[in-house]
Design an enzyme around this catalytic site. Structure first.
Site, PDB file in Angstrom:
ATOM      1  N   GLU A  58      18.397  28.666  -8.186  1.00  0.00           N
ATOM      2  CA  GLU A  58      19.168  27.490  -8.859  1.00  0.00           C
ATOM      3  C   GLU A  58      18.776  27.402 -10.321  1.00  0.00           C
ATOM      4  OE1 GLU A  58      19.452  24.094  -5.968  1.00  0.00           O
ATOM      5  OE2 GLU A  58      18.808  22.869  -7.979  1.00  0.00           O
ATOM      6  N   ASP A  59      17.830  27.774 -10.794  1.00  0.00           N
ATOM      7  CA  ASP A  59      17.358  27.337 -12.087  1.00  0.00           C
ATOM      8  C   ASP A  59      16.921  28.488 -12.994  1.00  0.00           C
ATOM      9  OD1 ASP A  59      17.407  24.649 -11.342  1.00  0.00           O
ATOM     10  OD2 ASP A  59      15.428  24.291 -11.106  1.00  0.00           O
TER      11      ASP A  59
END
Ligand code: ZN
Length: 179
Positions: A65-66
């Site tokens: 996600e990051d």
């Protein structure tokens, strides 16, 4: 198969590198890795160290996600299960925040048993980070909003691990005491 201690150790190292320089939400500018260590350790404790892949996925749960980490890389370096646990905990960041939140509530009951535990540990850690002494009106509002949503997500995940469920309830209780 990678020996369990190596699996967890390599997951921690990769997470530290990939999230390098990132800070978590909340006061104090805590490094992001503190959040990952907390989630991984909650999972290790909840399962009494019996599931190294779950703990590794705890370290890695925000990498897709990051950061620029991919599912393929996690499958190659760790295992297919570690990769799929992380994918299950990855939001579609192309969607607006409200929609991502709505989908987390909706999708929670459909997750695998392991992903449900990661989600609960994540919400425990994120609730804890929002609990601070002498919160401002804005911080109180953010906290109330966060625990309202997190409680809905956890409702779809709980029931498998009484210790983890209780930790979440304790965090919510501590948060509500500030509101
Ligand atoms: Zn997280």
């Amino acid at each position: 198969m990678i020996p369990p201690l190596r699996l967890v150790s390599e997951a921690a190292e990769l997470a530290a590198h990939r999230h390098n320089g990132m800070a978590r939400k909340g006061r104090g500018n805590e490094p992001y890795i503190n959040h990952l260590a907390e989630v991984a350790n909650l999972l290790a404790t909840a399962t009494d160290g019996a599931d190294a892949e779950l703990v590794a996925a705890g370290w890695l749960h925000d990498t897709i996600e990051d950061t620029d980490t991919t599912r393929e890389e996690l499958a190659r370096r760790f295992s297919e299960r570690v990769a799929s646990l992380v994918v299950e905990c990855t939001d579609d960041m192309s969607l607006p925040k409200a929609e991502r939140r709505r989908l987390q509530v909706l999708d929670a009951p459909k997750k695998s048993a392991g992903a449900k535990l990661i989600k609960i540990a994540d919400k425990i850690s994120n609730t804890g980070a929002r609990i601070q002494t002498d919160p401002s009106a804005g911080e109180r509002e953010e906290l109330a909003d966060y625990i309202g949503w997190a409680t809905q997500v956890v409702a779809g995940c709980r029931g498998d691990n009484a210790w983890l469920d209780e930790k979440f309830d304790d965090a919510v209780k501590a948060a509500k005491a500030l509101l």
